[in-house]
Design a protein around this motif. Structure first.
Motif, PDB file in Angstrom:
ATOM      1  N   LEU A 140       0.855  -1.188   0.000  1.00 21.57           N
ATOM      2  CA  LEU A 140       0.000   0.000   0.000  1.00 21.57           C
ATOM      3  C   LEU A 140       0.899   1.249   0.000  1.00 21.57           C
ATOM      4  CD1 LEU A 140      -2.657  -1.277   2.563  1.00 21.57           C
ATOM      5  CD2 LEU A 140      -2.902  -1.068   0.074  1.00 21.57           C
ATOM      6  N   PRO A 141       0.345   2.408  -0.276  1.00 21.39           N
ATOM      7  CA  PRO A 141       1.188   3.607  -0.384  1.00 21.39           C
ATOM      8  C   PRO A 141       2.093   3.861   0.823  1.00 21.39           C
ATOM      9  CG  PRO A 141      -0.954   4.074  -1.287  1.00 21.39           C
ATOM     10  CD  PRO A 141      -1.045   2.690  -0.677  1.00 21.39           C
ATOM     11  N   ASP A 142       1.626   3.532   2.015  1.00 25.25           N
ATOM     12  CA  ASP A 142       2.440   3.798   3.202  1.00 25.25           C
ATOM     13  C   ASP A 142       3.062   2.531   3.799  1.00 25.25           C
ATOM     14  OD1 ASP A 142       0.080   2.693   4.059  1.00 25.25           O
ATOM     15  OD2 ASP A 142      -0.384   4.276   5.516  1.00 25.25           O
ATOM     16  N   THR A 143       3.137   1.484   3.009  1.00 31.53           N
ATOM     17  CA  THR A 143       3.787   0.256   3.481  1.00 31.53           C
ATOM     18  C   THR A 143       5.265   0.535   3.754  1.00 31.53           C
ATOM     19  OG1 THR A 143       2.284  -1.225   2.316  1.00 31.53           O
ATOM     20  CG2 THR A 143       4.484  -2.093   2.784  1.00 31.53           C
ATOM     21  N   ALA A 144       5.701   0.181   4.963  1.00 36.19           N
ATOM     22  CA  ALA A 144       7.082   0.464   5.353  1.00 36.19           C
ATOM     23  C   ALA A 144       7.922  -0.809   5.252  1.00 36.19           C
ATOM     24  CB  ALA A 144       7.111   1.028   6.773  1.00 36.19           C
ATOM     25  N   MET A 145       8.135  -1.279   4.043  1.00 31.42           N
ATOM     26  CA  MET A 145       8.966  -2.469   3.816  1.00 31.42           C
ATOM     27  C   MET A 145      10.022  -2.111   2.779  1.00 31.42           C
ATOM     28  SD  MET A 145       5.959  -5.344   3.371  1.00 31.42           S
ATOM     29  CE  MET A 145       6.985  -6.813   3.308  1.00 31.42           C
ATOM     30  N   THR A 146      11.196  -2.712   2.894  1.00 26.15           N
ATOM     31  CA  THR A 146      12.213  -2.514   1.865  1.00 26.15           C
ATOM     32  C   THR A 146      11.834  -3.347   0.639  1.00 26.15           C
ATOM     33  OG1 THR A 146      13.547  -4.391   2.562  1.00 26.15           O
ATOM     34  CG2 THR A 146      13.982  -2.261   3.663  1.00 26.15           C
ATOM     35  N   LEU A 147      12.480  -3.063  -0.492  1.00 21.86           N
ATOM     36  CA  LEU A 147      12.213  -3.856  -1.693  1.00 21.86           C
ATOM     37  C   LEU A 147      12.544  -5.326  -1.452  1.00 21.86           C
ATOM     38  CD1 LEU A 147      13.454  -1.485  -4.524  1.00 21.86           C
ATOM     39  CD2 LEU A 147      11.104  -2.242  -4.128  1.00 21.86           C
ATOM     40  N   ASP A 148      13.634  -5.594  -0.747  1.00 23.67           N
ATOM     41  CA  ASP A 148      13.998  -6.987  -0.450  1.00 23.67           C
ATOM     42  C   ASP A 148      12.913  -7.678   0.382  1.00 23.67           C
ATOM     43  OD1 ASP A 148      16.339  -6.912  -1.864  1.00 23.67           O
ATOM     44  OD2 ASP A 148      17.618  -6.571  -0.120  1.00 23.67           O
ATOM     45  N   GLU A 149      12.380  -6.956   1.349  1.00 22.96           N
ATOM     46  CA  GLU A 149      11.312  -7.534   2.185  1.00 22.96           C
ATOM     47  C   GLU A 149      10.057  -7.800   1.345  1.00 22.96           C
ATOM     48  OE1 GLU A 149      12.502  -5.532   6.509  1.00 22.96           O
ATOM     49  OE2 GLU A 149      11.160  -4.455   5.160  1.00 22.96           O
ATOM     50  N   ILE A 150       9.771  -6.896   0.433  1.00 22.79           N
ATOM     51  CA  ILE A 150       8.605  -7.073  -0.443  1.00 22.79           C
ATOM     52  C   ILE A 150       8.803  -8.298  -1.339  1.00 22.79           C
ATOM     53  CG2 ILE A 150       7.379  -6.056  -2.416  1.00 22.79           C
ATOM     54  CD1 ILE A 150       7.786  -3.301  -0.974  1.00 22.79           C
ATOM     55  N   ILE A 151       9.983  -8.432  -1.897  1.00 26.05           N
ATOM     56  CA  ILE A 151      10.274  -9.596  -2.759  1.00 26.05           C
ATOM     57  C   ILE A 151      10.171 -10.888  -1.945  1.00 26.05           C
ATOM     58  CG2 ILE A 151      12.100 -10.749  -4.071  1.00 26.05           C
ATOM     59  CD1 ILE A 151      13.050  -7.866  -4.852  1.00 26.05           C
ATOM     60  N   ASP A 152      10.737 -10.894  -0.747  1.00 27.34           N
ATOM     61  CA  ASP A 152      10.685 -12.096   0.103  1.00 27.34           C
ATOM     62  C   ASP A 152       9.237 -12.466   0.421  1.00 27.34           C
ATOM     63  OD1 ASP A 152      13.411 -12.289   0.106  1.00 27.34           O
ATOM     64  OD2 ASP A 152      13.687 -11.488   2.131  1.00 27.34           O
ATOM     65  N   LYS A 153       8.437 -11.472   0.773  1.00 29.96           N
ATOM     66  CA  LYS A 153       7.028 -11.756   1.107  1.00 29.96           C
ATOM     67  C   LYS A 153       6.278 -12.238  -0.136  1.00 29.96           C
ATOM     68  CE  LYS A 153       2.863 -10.003   3.267  1.00 29.96           C
ATOM     69  NZ  LYS A 153       2.249  -8.990   4.109  1.00 29.96           N
ATOM     70  N   PHE A 154       6.544 -11.617  -1.269  1.00 25.22           N
ATOM     71  CA  PHE A 154       5.891 -12.044  -2.510  1.00 25.22           C
ATOM     72  C   PHE A 154       6.245 -13.503  -2.805  1.00 25.22           C
ATOM     73  CE2 PHE A 154       5.882 -12.646  -7.125  1.00 25.22           C
ATOM     74  CZ  PHE A 154       4.567 -12.273  -7.420  1.00 25.22           C
ATOM     75  N   ASP A 155       7.542 -13.857  -2.676  1.00 25.84           N
ATOM     76  CA  ASP A 155       7.973 -15.239  -2.915  1.00 25.84           C
ATOM     77  C   ASP A 155       7.298 -16.200  -1.958  1.00 25.84           C
ATOM     78  OD1 ASP A 155       9.573 -14.440  -4.984  1.00 25.84           O
ATOM     79  OD2 ASP A 155      11.428 -14.460  -3.837  1.00 25.84           O
ATOM     80  N   GLU A 156       7.217 -15.803  -0.677  1.00 25.72           N
ATOM     81  CA  GLU A 156       6.586 -16.619   0.351  1.00 25.72           C
ATOM     82  C   GLU A 156       5.118 -16.896  -0.003  1.00 25.72           C
ATOM     83  OE1 GLU A 156       8.220 -14.903   4.174  1.00 25.72           O
ATOM     84  OE2 GLU A 156       6.106 -15.289   4.672  1.00 25.72           O
ATOM     85  N   LEU A 157       4.415 -15.858  -0.431  1.00 27.87           N
ATOM     86  CA  LEU A 157       2.990 -15.981  -0.750  1.00 27.87           C
ATOM     87  C   LEU A 157       2.746 -16.767  -2.021  1.00 27.87           C
ATOM     88  CD1 LEU A 157       1.839 -12.317   0.027  1.00 27.87           C
ATOM     89  CD2 LEU A 157       1.336 -14.366   1.376  1.00 27.87           C
ATOM     90  N   ASN A 158       3.772 -16.888  -2.862  1.00 31.30           N
ATOM     91  CA  ASN A 158       3.579 -17.530  -4.159  1.00 31.30           C
ATOM     92  C   ASN A 158       4.343 -18.847  -4.289  1.00 31.30           C
ATOM     93  OD1 ASN A 158       1.884 -15.617  -5.951  1.00 31.30           O
ATOM     94  ND2 ASN A 158       3.290 -14.298  -4.842  1.00 31.30           N
ATOM     95  N   GLN A 159       4.666 -19.467  -3.148  1.00 25.80           N
ATOM     96  CA  GLN A 159       5.359 -20.766  -3.193  1.00 25.80           C
ATOM     97  C   GLN A 159       4.367 -21.884  -3.436  1.00 25.80           C
ATOM     98  OE1 GLN A 159       7.671 -21.187   0.371  1.00 25.80           O
ATOM     99  NE2 GLN A 159       9.350 -19.958  -0.422  1.00 25.80           N
TER     100      GLN A 159
END
Ligand code: SF4
Length: 81
Positions: free
Chosen positions: A62-81
């Motif tokens: 979301l616009p105010d999500t406080a995550m780094t790009l690496d954290e976003i990629i890790d979470k995306f990978d986790e959700l799409n395993q």
């Protein structure tokens, strides 16, 4: 004015999907505070920054999500395993 609006405006799911952020009042606040605001605002939107870097933006960002790009990629990978 159109040049104040985020360049992703026409394709961003937060804009195009009612209730995208789970709460319509919150979505409207994001539109006002980021999407329709000046470049200094939308250029700091986490969805804008993520799309610029990765060429896509996962729905959980979301616009105010406080995550780094690496954290976003890790979470995306986790959700799409
Ligand atoms: S949520 Fe962010 S990326 Fe999407 S249109 Fe608004 S400012 Fe742009």
């Amino acid at each position: 004015m159109r040049d104040q609006i985020c360049p992703n405006y026409d394709v961003c799911k937060l804009v195009t999907t009612e209730g995208f952020s789970g709460n319509e009042v919150r979505r409207q606040a994001y539109l006002t505070d980021f999407c329709h605001a000046s470049e200094s605002k939308w250029s700091n939107c986490s969805r804008y920054v993520t799309k610029k870097a990765l060429n896509f933006c996962p729905d959980f960002v979301l616009p105010d999500t406080a995550m780094t790009l690496d954290e976003i990629i890790d979470k995306f990978d986790e959700l799409n395993q």
